[in-house]
Design an enzyme around this catalytic site. Structure first.
Site, PDB file in Angstrom:
ATOM      1  CG  ASP A  46      -2.003  -1.094   1.054  1.00 18.53           C
ATOM      2  OD1 ASP A  46      -1.896  -1.946   0.422  1.00 18.53           O
ATOM      3  OD2 ASP A  46      -2.888  -1.250   1.873  1.00 18.53           O
ATOM      4  CG  ASP A  84      -6.521   0.035   1.212  1.00 16.75           C
ATOM      5  OD1 ASP A  84      -6.553  -1.072   1.347  1.00 16.75           O
ATOM      6  OD2 ASP A  84      -6.770   0.956   2.170  1.00 16.75           O
ATOM      7  CG  HIS A  86     -11.417   1.330   0.379  1.00 17.50           C
ATOM      8  ND1 HIS A  86     -11.531   0.049   0.737  1.00 17.50           N
ATOM      9  CD2 HIS A  86     -10.538   1.711   1.251  1.00 17.50           C
ATOM     10  CE1 HIS A  86     -10.753  -0.253   1.842  1.00 17.50           C
ATOM     11  NE2 HIS A  86      -9.925   0.885   2.027  1.00 17.50           N
ATOM     12  CG  HIS A  90     -14.934   0.369   1.620  1.00 20.79           C
ATOM     13  ND1 HIS A  90     -14.825  -0.002   2.958  1.00 20.79           N
ATOM     14  CD2 HIS A  90     -15.172  -0.699   0.897  1.00 20.79           C
ATOM     15  CE1 HIS A  90     -14.535  -1.155   2.914  1.00 20.79           C
ATOM     16  NE2 HIS A  90     -14.639  -1.692   1.762  1.00 20.79           N
ATOM     17  CG  HIS A 119      -8.531   5.393   2.736  1.00 18.87           C
ATOM     18  ND1 HIS A 119      -9.543   5.146   3.677  1.00 18.87           N
ATOM     19  CD2 HIS A 119      -7.851   4.262   2.807  1.00 18.87           C
ATOM     20  CE1 HIS A 119      -9.449   3.912   4.082  1.00 18.87           C
ATOM     21  NE2 HIS A 119      -8.506   3.238   3.329  1.00 18.87           N
ATOM     22  CE  LYS A 144      -3.930  -4.205   1.194  1.00 18.51           C
ATOM     23  NZ  LYS A 144      -4.851  -3.319   2.100  1.00 18.51           N
ATOM     24  CB  CYS A 189      -2.051  -2.604   5.269  1.00 21.22           C
ATOM     25  SG  CYS A 189      -3.637  -1.915   5.291  1.00 21.22           S
TER      26      CYS A 189
END
Length: 242
Positions: A46, A84, A86, A90, A119, A144, A189
């Site tokens: 990330d 990441d 999203h 989310h 984010h 993810k 993470c």
């Protein structure tokens, strides 16, 4: 030919022994380093625009690890990047819960959920991997957190602890056994990924100086404690044989 004096002989001998011992120490130290091999993989977690200074969820000094991450990347033949990713609205976003503020918590079906500023929304510049990350031979980018109703810190499982990302199968099918983690953030993470690596049977190392943490309410210390308890090894970049 004159013979050396006793003092000259002893001085020379001691110097030789000291140099030999120092040489042996250097060899021992070199042998103690980890030389990345065919069964090792570096996971760059990330390193995205949202998580560096200027982003919507910045990790302090998050951008400062990038040169070291790039250098480490060149030491590993196998590299995986995580991202990441999203959906808008989310479930982990504070903005999705009227009256809630970032860093408050709520209870969801899978447990306690920290609420974050919006984010890494899919397709936005904030979700992009930082432009200075230069590891062109990375073989996989694993996304993810794209399921709207469940968060995801780990590179291996969503936050419910049971929905896989597919990374474990990918690594096992390729015969990769040792995982090395760098990136953001150490206590979220990175830590969750390293813990799950152990859970599914991989050796796991976190290269501490190539990570940065958030440390919200003592989260960094707890993360290191949890990782140590699970057998995750805490190392520095100096422990890697570049």
């Amino acid at each position: 030919m004159s013979m050396p004096s006793r003092r000259q002989f002893l001085t020379s001998t001691v110097a030789t022994l000291v140099l030999a011992r120092m040489g042996g120490l250097r060899v021992a130290l070199a042998q103690g380093k980890i030389k990345p091999g065919a069964q090792d993989v570096l996971l760059v977690v990330d390193v995205q625009n949202c998580f560096v200074p200027g982003g919507s969820l910045p990790v302090k000094e998050g951008d400062q690890i990038i040169p070291l991450v790039n250098r480490l990347g060149r030491a590993f033949a196998n590299v995986v990047l995580t991202q990441d990713w999203h959906t808008p609205g989310h479930v982990s976003f504070a903005s999705s819960h009227p009256g809630k503020k970032p860093f408050e918590t709520i209870q969801l079906s899978y447990g306690t959920q920290v609420l974050w500023p919006d984010h890494c929304v899919q397709g936005t510049p904030g979700a992009d991997i930082h432009k200075d990350v230069q590891i062109p031979h990375a073989q996989l980018v694993i996304r993810k957190g794209y399921r709207q109703q469940v968060d995801s810190y780990s590179a291996f499982y969503e936050a419910d602890g049971k929905t896989p990302t597919g990374l474990a199968g990918y690594l096992k099918e390729r015969g990769l056994a040792r995982t090395f983690f760098v990136g953001l953030a150490t206590d979220f993470c990175v830590a969750w990924s390293a813990l799950d690596a152990r859970k599914v049977g991989f050796e796991a190392y976190v290269i501490e100086d190539a990570t940065r943490g958030i440390d919200a309410g003592g989260s960094l210390g707890k993360a290191w404690q949890d990782m140590a308890g699970a057998g995750v090894k805490r190392i520095q970049s100096a422990d890697i044989d570049f």
